[in-house]
Design an enzyme around this catalytic site. Structure first.
Site, short mmCIF file in Angstrom:
data_model
loop_
_atom_site.label_atom_id
_atom_site.label_comp_id
_atom_site.label_asym_id
_atom_site.label_seq_id
_atom_site.Cartn_x
_atom_site.Cartn_y
_atom_site.Cartn_z
N TYR A 236 3.84 -8.46 15.95
CA TYR A 236 4.26 -7.68 14.76
C TYR A 236 4.79 -6.35 15.07
O TYR A 236 5.74 -6.03 14.88
CB TYR A 236 2.77 -7.26 13.93
CG TYR A 236 3.08 -6.36 12.89
CD1 TYR A 236 3.79 -6.71 11.78
CD2 TYR A 236 2.62 -5.00 13.38
CE1 TYR A 236 3.79 -5.65 10.83
CE2 TYR A 236 2.60 -4.24 12.30
CZ TYR A 236 3.29 -4.32 11.10
OH TYR A 236 3.43 -3.51 10.10
N ASN B 115 -2.47 5.07 11.14
CA ASN B 115 -3.04 3.90 10.31
C ASN B 115 -3.31 4.34 8.70
O ASN B 115 -3.99 5.44 8.64
CB ASN B 115 -4.64 3.48 10.66
CG ASN B 115 -4.70 2.66 12.05
OD1 ASN B 115 -3.51 2.87 12.91
ND2 ASN B 115 -5.68 1.91 12.22
N LYS C 60 8.64 -4.59 14.40
CA LYS C 60 8.66 -3.06 13.97
C LYS C 60 9.49 -2.27 14.96
O LYS C 60 10.17 -1.48 14.76
CB LYS C 60 7.36 -2.69 13.88
CG LYS C 60 6.42 -2.98 12.54
CD LYS C 60 7.03 -2.51 11.54
CE LYS C 60 6.75 -2.94 10.01
NZ LYS C 60 7.67 -2.43 8.87
N SER D 84 5.30 1.28 12.85
CA SER D 84 3.93 1.36 12.62
C SER D 84 3.46 1.82 14.02
O SER D 84 4.03 1.63 15.18
CB SER D 84 3.42 -0.36 12.71
OG SER D 84 2.16 -0.41 13.06
N SER D 85 2.16 2.25 14.07
CA SER D 85 1.53 2.93 15.36
C SER D 85 1.40 2.08 16.27
O SER D 85 1.22 2.35 17.70
CB SER D 85 0.60 3.89 14.77
OG SER D 85 -0.50 3.03 14.59
N CYS D 86 1.14 0.44 16.07
CA CYS D 86 0.84 -0.43 16.85
C CYS D 86 2.31 -0.62 17.78
O CYS D 86 2.08 -1.35 18.92
CB CYS D 86 0.15 -1.55 16.59
SG CYS D 86 1.47 -2.58 15.15
N GLY E 84 4.21 1.29 -0.39
CA GLY E 84 5.36 1.34 -1.33
C GLY E 84 4.72 1.84 -2.53
O GLY E 84 5.62 2.69 -3.40
N ASP F 255 -11.87 -5.37 20.03
CA ASP F 255 -11.56 -4.36 19.65
C ASP F 255 -10.36 -3.70 19.47
O ASP F 255 -10.18 -2.86 18.76
CB ASP F 255 -11.96 -3.26 20.93
CG ASP F 255 -13.68 -2.99 20.88
OD1 ASP F 255 -14.26 -3.36 19.78
OD2 ASP F 255 -14.09 -2.59 22.10
N HIS G 238 -7.02 -4.50 7.05
CA HIS G 238 -7.35 -3.47 8.10
C HIS G 238 -8.77 -3.27 8.19
O HIS G 238 -9.61 -3.37 7.03
CB HIS G 238 -6.40 -2.65 7.95
CG HIS G 238 -5.17 -2.86 8.45
ND1 HIS G 238 -4.69 -2.61 9.83
CD2 HIS G 238 -3.91 -3.19 7.90
CE1 HIS G 238 -3.55 -3.06 10.02
NE2 HIS G 238 -3.13 -3.14 8.95
N LEU H 159 0.81 -1.16 0.10
CA LEU H 159 0.16 0.06 0.19
C LEU H 159 0.88 0.99 -0.06
O LEU H 159 0.53 1.93 -0.81
CB LEU H 159 -0.86 -0.09 1.28
CG LEU H 159 -1.55 1.15 1.65
CD1 LEU H 159 -2.68 1.37 0.81
CD2 LEU H 159 -2.10 0.98 3.04
P1 GDP Z 1 -5.80 -2.17 14.62
O1 GDP Z 1 -5.92 -0.57 14.29
O2 GDP Z 1 -4.46 -2.51 14.52
O3 GDP Z 1 -6.69 -2.39 15.83
O4 GDP Z 1 -6.38 -2.98 13.30
P2 GDP Z 1 -7.66 -3.21 12.22
O5 GDP Z 1 -7.61 -1.94 11.47
O6 GDP Z 1 -7.88 -4.48 11.75
O7 GDP Z 1 -8.82 -2.53 13.17
C1 GDP Z 1 -9.28 -1.59 13.88
C2 GDP Z 1 -10.54 -1.90 14.54
O8 GDP Z 1 -11.65 -2.03 13.62
C3 GDP Z 1 -10.84 -2.87 15.61
O9 GDP Z 1 -11.44 -2.41 16.69
C4 GDP Z 1 -11.78 -3.78 14.87
O10 GDP Z 1 -12.19 -4.69 15.69
C5 GDP Z 1 -12.56 -2.92 14.24
N1 GDP Z 1 -13.24 -3.65 13.01
C6 GDP Z 1 -14.63 -3.39 12.77
N2 GDP Z 1 -15.12 -4.01 11.67
C7 GDP Z 1 -13.64 -4.55 11.12
C8 GDP Z 1 -13.26 -5.25 9.86
O11 GDP Z 1 -14.26 -5.58 9.10
N3 GDP Z 1 -11.95 -5.49 9.49
C9 GDP Z 1 -11.07 -5.22 10.54
N4 GDP Z 1 -10.02 -5.40 10.15
N5 GDP Z 1 -11.48 -4.41 11.58
C10 GDP Z 1 -12.54 -4.22 11.95
#
Ligand code: GDP
Length: 320
Positions: A137, A166, A141, A108-110, A17, A270, A180, A15
């Protein structure tokens, strides 16, 4: 870095790159080396060494290594950690061996502690436990950040590190389960609209908050810090809006034109309650994002329709 410099983007098909390649070309930087499909397998030490010895890049952006959303991080933590560690060690070490003038590593922000004070400042790195859903992960990072700092100290290498917030945009990973939140929901809500489904289940409570940045803006920020920043300390790359997952889902409903209901599946995790970067140092350096969230979302959906959904429809028709 000038327009004729030899530039390598490790992870040129990711994404970030892909957005970086487009941004560099638009800026007149034409001497890109190792572009897909000619990129070495970065998990393989000799392929990376052969590549650096033959191509001799002068500037390197490290946007490489597999990533995934909350489900992928829970399902494949070993693969995500291993491939990120291998990639990072091979690219950074060869950048040093083959005298790269400057390298930008993207973390990464995580990598911030789960309960770091918000918005997150780089001083909070390594001050508390990581979010358990993506610990492996995030640790890989973080290792990349510390490795760059170690090469700066021991060898005076001009290696800098940045922490993107993000990010989403064209060329994202749109798998339903492993992506994501933005690409995952774009796909699931799009499919619900096409099938006339009455409801889409959003994972988790919808309450976690995230900051989002368009990949084209992030690419611009990467180029900006490559040209204007040189310090030991990582720099946060953010400045986008901070939204709850429910707000994001509603924005996607509008872009897709879905008329059904949203419900929340609290059996799904979450993750971090809030993830927002303090990007003041970047703003002070003179950079801020330029694309508004809804425009970025609409452009991303348009890309998904033209490149993923249309291809899948063609494949489905062929299979009948
Ligand atoms: P994070 O930012 O590292 O937590 O990763 P994600 O982008 O996968 O998820 C962000 C938040 O979105 C979390 O609270 C997930 O539970 C919520 N979420 C809701 N629906 C979705 C979905 O369809 N896909 C993903 N990846 N996350 C979801």
């Amino acid at each position: 870095m000038n327009e004729t410099s030899r530039i390598y983007i490790a992870g040129g098909d990711t994404l970030i790159g892909t957005a970086l390649r487009e941004r560099l070309r638009a800026g007149g930087y034409t001497n890109l080396v190792g572009e897909p499909p000619d990129e070495p397998d970065l998990t393989c030490p000799w392929q990376v060494e052969d590549f650096f010895s033959a191509e001799r890049p002068e500037y390197v952006f490290v946007a490489a290594g597999p990533t995934g959303g909350i489900h992928a991080n829970q399902s494949y933590p070993a693969q995500l950690m291993r491939d990120n560690l291998l990639t990072t060690v091979h690219v950074i070490h060869n950048a040093y061996r083959y005298d790269v003038a400057k390298l930008l590593y993207l973390a990464s922000s995580c990598s911030y502690p789960r309960l770091a004070p918000q918005p997150m400042r780089v001083e909070s790195l390594m001050t508390g436990p990581l979010e358990p859903t993506n610990e492996a992960y995030a640790m890989a990072k973080l290792a990349g950040v510390v490795l760059c700092q170690a090469y700066r100290r021991q060898y005076e290498a001009s290696f800098i590190t940045a922490i993107p917030t993000n990010t989403f945009g064209p060329h994202d990973d749109f798998r339903a389960e492993d992506s994501h939140v933005i690409p995952g929901l774009l796909r699931r809500i799009h499919e619900a609209r096409c099938r006339g489904q009455a409801e889409v289940r959003i994972w988790g409570s919808g309450r976690p908050r995230r900051e989002f940045l368009y990949s084209r803006d992030l690419a611009d920020a990467c180029l900006y810090v490559m040209r204007n920043y040189d310090a030991d300390e990582p720099i946060n790359l953010g400045g986008g809006p901070e939204l709850s997952i429910a707000e994001v889902a509603n924005a996607i409903v509008n872009v897709v034109g879905y008329r059904g209901r949203l419900s929340f599946d609290t059996s799904r995790p979450d993750g971090m309650p809030l993830k927002c970067l303090d990007s003041q140092p970047l703003m002070k350096l003179g950079w801020s994002p330029s694309t508004d969230f809804h425009t970025a979302l609409a452009e991303t959906y348009d890309w998904f329709l033209r490149h993923i959904a249309s291809q899948e429809n063609r494949n489905a028709r062929k299979a009948v």
